[in-house]
Design an enzyme around this catalytic site. Structure first.
Site, PDB file in Angstrom:
ATOM      1  CG  ASP A 286      -1.934   0.839   1.042  1.00  0.00           C
ATOM      2  OD1 ASP A 286      -2.216   1.573   0.146  1.00  0.00           O
ATOM      3  OD2 ASP A 286      -2.809   0.923   1.913  1.00  0.00           O
TER       4      ASP A 286
ATOM      5  CG  HIS B  95       0.107   1.681  -9.277  1.00  0.00           C
ATOM      6  ND1 HIS B  95      -0.222   1.530  -7.896  1.00  0.00           N
ATOM      7  CD2 HIS B  95      -1.035   2.404  -9.747  1.00  0.00           C
ATOM      8  CE1 HIS B  95      -1.478   1.800  -7.436  1.00  0.00           C
ATOM      9  NE2 HIS B  95      -2.087   2.606  -8.666  1.00  0.00           N
TER      10      HIS B  95
ATOM     11  CG  LEU C  95       9.665 -16.906  -3.149  1.00  0.00           C
ATOM     12  CD1 LEU C  95       9.475 -16.743  -1.669  1.00  0.00           C
ATOM     13  CD2 LEU C  95      10.064 -15.238  -3.678  1.00  0.00           C
TER      14      LEU C  95
HETATM   15  C1  FPP Z   1      -2.239   0.305  -3.165  1.00  0.00           C
HETATM   16  O1  FPP Z   1      -1.588   1.315  -3.197  1.00  0.00           O
HETATM   17  C2  FPP Z   1      -1.628  -0.589  -4.309  1.00  0.00           C
HETATM   18  C3  FPP Z   1      -2.323  -1.212  -5.392  1.00  0.00           C
HETATM   19  C4  FPP Z   1      -3.751  -1.387  -5.255  1.00  0.00           C
HETATM   20  C5  FPP Z   1      -1.732  -1.902  -6.355  1.00  0.00           C
HETATM   21  C6  FPP Z   1      -0.368  -2.553  -5.821  1.00  0.00           C
HETATM   22  C7  FPP Z   1       0.398  -2.968  -7.309  1.00  0.00           C
HETATM   23  C8  FPP Z   1       1.848  -2.830  -7.134  1.00  0.00           C
HETATM   24  C9  FPP Z   1       2.527  -2.518  -5.932  1.00  0.00           C
HETATM   25  C10 FPP Z   1       2.660  -3.255  -8.272  1.00  0.00           C
HETATM   26  C11 FPP Z   1       2.471  -4.663  -8.554  1.00  0.00           C
HETATM   27  C12 FPP Z   1       3.302  -5.453  -9.519  1.00  0.00           C
HETATM   28  C13 FPP Z   1       3.081  -6.377 -10.185  1.00  0.00           C
HETATM   29  C14 FPP Z   1       4.382  -7.063 -11.012  1.00  0.00           C
HETATM   30  C15 FPP Z   1       1.763  -7.101 -10.416  1.00  0.00           C
HETATM   31  P1  FPP Z   1      -2.708   2.865  -3.580  1.00  0.00           P
HETATM   32  O2  FPP Z   1      -2.716   2.632  -4.756  1.00  0.00           O
HETATM   33  O3  FPP Z   1      -3.867   2.401  -2.770  1.00  0.00           O
HETATM   34  O4  FPP Z   1      -1.838   3.586  -2.507  1.00  0.00           O
HETATM   35  P2  FPP Z   1      -2.423   4.905  -1.823  1.00  0.00           P
HETATM   36  O5  FPP Z   1      -3.141   4.405  -0.821  1.00  0.00           O
HETATM   37  O6  FPP Z   1      -1.227   5.586  -1.430  1.00  0.00           O
HETATM   38  O7  FPP Z   1      -3.498   5.833  -2.746  1.00  0.00           O
END
Ligand code: FPP
Length: 264
Positions: free
Chosen positions: A38, A55, A149
């Protein structure tokens, strides 16, 4: 190989990180670590960048944390990459998130193979766009023989939906008289979850200061240790991962038993 990487890329002195890895490996390593990644949006906002830049940076953290998890001897790393609720986000962001597995796997699949990592996925596969499905299927196929893993992406995953599906499957077995309602027990329910082939997470990490589960592995996390950090996912590095594992190693897991009689 990791040693070289740490010397080049880490801000802390490489010696201390390498020593910490060695020390951590001498103690109880969580077999299954699950992470709610997050804070990508906030990371981008702090830099006046679009959310998708957060992201993208988060994807690089996935690579970093996969490498150290493998090095530490963690067996399964489950990463919450897209929830069933994330479809409510703007289309541009959804499209970007759906392309990330493709970019990640195109870029890093050779290195995952070299590191003996096995790629898997939990979640509703059928609803994903074809290009996302194809990238994941290719990676799963090319890594299925690996036994290092397991990198398990929770993609279009929602725990309540998973439980609803499990209940439906069990109801069908009762309706066609394959089982009786008395046969329902914890292991039967577990065998109908998407994680049936995995052990439950020993450790859950959530980044960015949020302290909730957000519909993630509600059944499987019943006895997991939780570690929350204010660090935003794109900033979560090897040092943060070691902090979480060291914190886990200090916990006294009792699984509902009394001191000294727990399973771990
Ligand atoms: C939440 O942060 C994150 C997500 C919904 C997406 C997570 C995805 C990644 C970290 C990349 C994944 C990589 C692969 C290879 C699949 P948020 O957008 O809600 O952040 P915020 O709360 O600060 O707005």
């Amino acid at each position: 190989m990791l040693e070289k990487l740490f010397r080049k890329k880490t801000r802390v002195s490489s010696g201390s990180l390498i020593e910490r890895i060695a020390n951590v490996k001498c103690r109880d390593i969580p077999a299954h670590v699950a992470i709610i990644m997050d804070g990508n949006g906030r990371w981008a906002k702090q830099r006046s960048l679009p959310r998708i830049a957060g992201h993208h940076e988060g994807m690089k953290t996935v690579r970093k944390i996969t490498r150290i998890a493998n090095e530490l001897g963690i067996k399964v790393l489950t990463l919450y990459a897209f929830s069933t609720e994330n479809w409510k986000r703007p289309k541009l962001e959804i499209d970007f998130l759906m392309k990330l597995p493709g970019e990640f796997l195109t870029t890093y699949l050779p290195e995952l193979i070299e590191q003996n990592v096995k790629v898997e996925m939990i979640g509703n596969f059928d609803e994903l766009p074809n290009h996302t499905k194809n990238s994941i299927l290719k990676a799963m196929e090319e890594t299925k023989g690996n036994n290092g893993l397991t990198l398990n992406f929770a993609m279009n995953y929602g725990s309540r939906l998973e439980l609803v599906e499990a209940v439906k499957e069990i109801a069908t077995l009762i309706a066609d008289q394959s089982i009786k309602s008395d046969d329902i027990n914890e292991s039967l329910i577990e065998s109908h979850l998407m994680t049936a082939h995995l052990t439950d997470p020993d450790l859950l990490i959530r980044t960015s200061g949020e302290v909730r589960l957000s519909n993630f592995m509600l059944w499987q996390l019943a006895y997991s240790e939780f570690s929350f950090t204010d660090v935003l996912w794109p900033d979560f590095d090897e040092k943060c991962m070691l902090n979480a594992i060291e914190e886990f190693q200090l916990r006294n897991r009792r699984f509902g038993s009394i001191e000294g009689e727990g399973k771990a």
